[in-house]
Design a protein around this motif. Sequence first.
Motif, PDB file in Angstrom:
ATOM      1  N   HIS A  20     -71.009 -87.500  74.254  1.00  0.00           N
ATOM      2  CA  HIS A  20     -70.668 -87.940  72.615  1.00  0.00           C
ATOM      3  C   HIS A  20     -70.861 -89.570  72.267  1.00  0.00           C
ATOM      4  O   HIS A  20     -70.822 -89.545  70.871  1.00  0.00           O
ATOM      5  CB  HIS A  20     -69.481 -87.703  72.048  1.00  0.00           C
ATOM      6  N   ARG A  66     -60.498 -85.124  68.399  1.00  0.00           N
ATOM      7  CA  ARG A  66     -61.374 -83.566  68.627  1.00  0.00           C
ATOM      8  C   ARG A  66     -61.240 -82.450  67.980  1.00  0.00           C
ATOM      9  O   ARG A  66     -61.639 -81.360  67.844  1.00  0.00           O
ATOM     10  CB  ARG A  66     -62.896 -83.999  68.266  1.00  0.00           C
ATOM     11  N   GLN A  75     -61.088 -79.562  65.471  1.00  0.00           N
ATOM     12  CA  GLN A  75     -61.417 -78.092  65.680  1.00  0.00           C
ATOM     13  C   GLN A  75     -60.982 -77.295  66.401  1.00  0.00           C
ATOM     14  O   GLN A  75     -61.318 -75.254  65.956  1.00  0.00           O
ATOM     15  CB  GLN A  75     -62.735 -78.361  66.687  1.00  0.00           C
ATOM     16  N   GLU A 110     -69.311 -82.864  67.230  1.00  0.00           N
ATOM     17  CA  GLU A 110     -68.521 -81.925  67.045  1.00  0.00           C
ATOM     18  C   GLU A 110     -68.526 -81.057  67.774  1.00  0.00           C
ATOM     19  O   GLU A 110     -69.487 -81.579  69.286  1.00  0.00           O
ATOM     20  CB  GLU A 110     -68.965 -81.260  66.089  1.00  0.00           C
ATOM     21  N   THR A 143     -69.053 -79.112  71.746  1.00  0.00           N
ATOM     22  CA  THR A 143     -69.059 -77.549  71.827  1.00  0.00           C
ATOM     23  C   THR A 143     -68.179 -76.590  72.019  1.00  0.00           C
ATOM     24  O   THR A 143     -67.611 -76.612  72.974  1.00  0.00           O
ATOM     25  CB  THR A 143     -70.450 -77.585  72.302  1.00  0.00           C
TER      26      THR A 143
END
Length: 292
Positions: free
Chosen positions: A216, A226, A230, A255, A257
């Motif tokens: 990323h 993150r 999430q 974001e 996965t």
Amino acid sequence: MNHALELDNGVTMPALGFGVFQTPPDETVTAVETALRTGYRHIDTAAAYLNEREVGEAIRRSGLPRDEVFIETKVWISDYGYDETLHAFGKSTGKLGVGTLDLLILHQPMPVYFDRTIAAYRALETLLVNGNVRAIGVSNFMPDHLETLLDATTIVPAVNQVEPHPYFAQPEVQAADAAHGILTQAWSPIGGITFYRGGAAGMLADPVIGGIAAEHGRSPAQVMLRWHLQQGRSAIPKSVRPERIVENFDVFDFELTPAELEAIDGLDTGERGGPDPASITPETFARTIPEA
């Protein structure tokens, strides 16, 4: 933009907070000022950190309206008991220089003297009903502590601040919180308190986290934060380094996965990094909270 989480009583709280655990008072003002300039609007402190006064000073210097900064603090075990905890609220608000708190929580469960813990929580309930605080909660409560507390009190805690991170995710605690509508908040979200696998440096160097970060174009710390966000947790990273403060806040425009989240979940060792909450007693952690 910091995402907001809705607590069980309808109060909204920025998902990402800024912590000041172990930040010396003489560094706290600058660190919190930097955080507020960066965009943080949730500051987490505690009476036992001995830097509430400096947190309040930084908020005043920021020039931000009071209602734009979510202030969270904690009552230390030496101030447990109904009247003692009401007094602790006054000590904290006096140092912070505010009339109300957004979130006030009990710092430890103190199971060997749980009658005092229950009395302290009943004081939090009174403060909430009277409008002195907007939300109340607990910290470091394991599922059995939660059940005992809920059986003896009226208002479900809005938050349980514990030690979840990739190496110690505490799924049973998170499940117990979720079953009661309690938000899990991470006080060591990137493992800064861990004492195994090289501590925080080991987790930041973990090849799984590092591989995801490279994918990323992010840092390992950003990936871990993150992961928390999430999965619906609040996270409270801390730093006194301006570049780290900025980096830790820059986690809202990418974001992970489902496979990446699962890979991070798979790093859990089940080994606690910080102290066992059951070991925190007045005898082992004697600390008098100053009046001013």
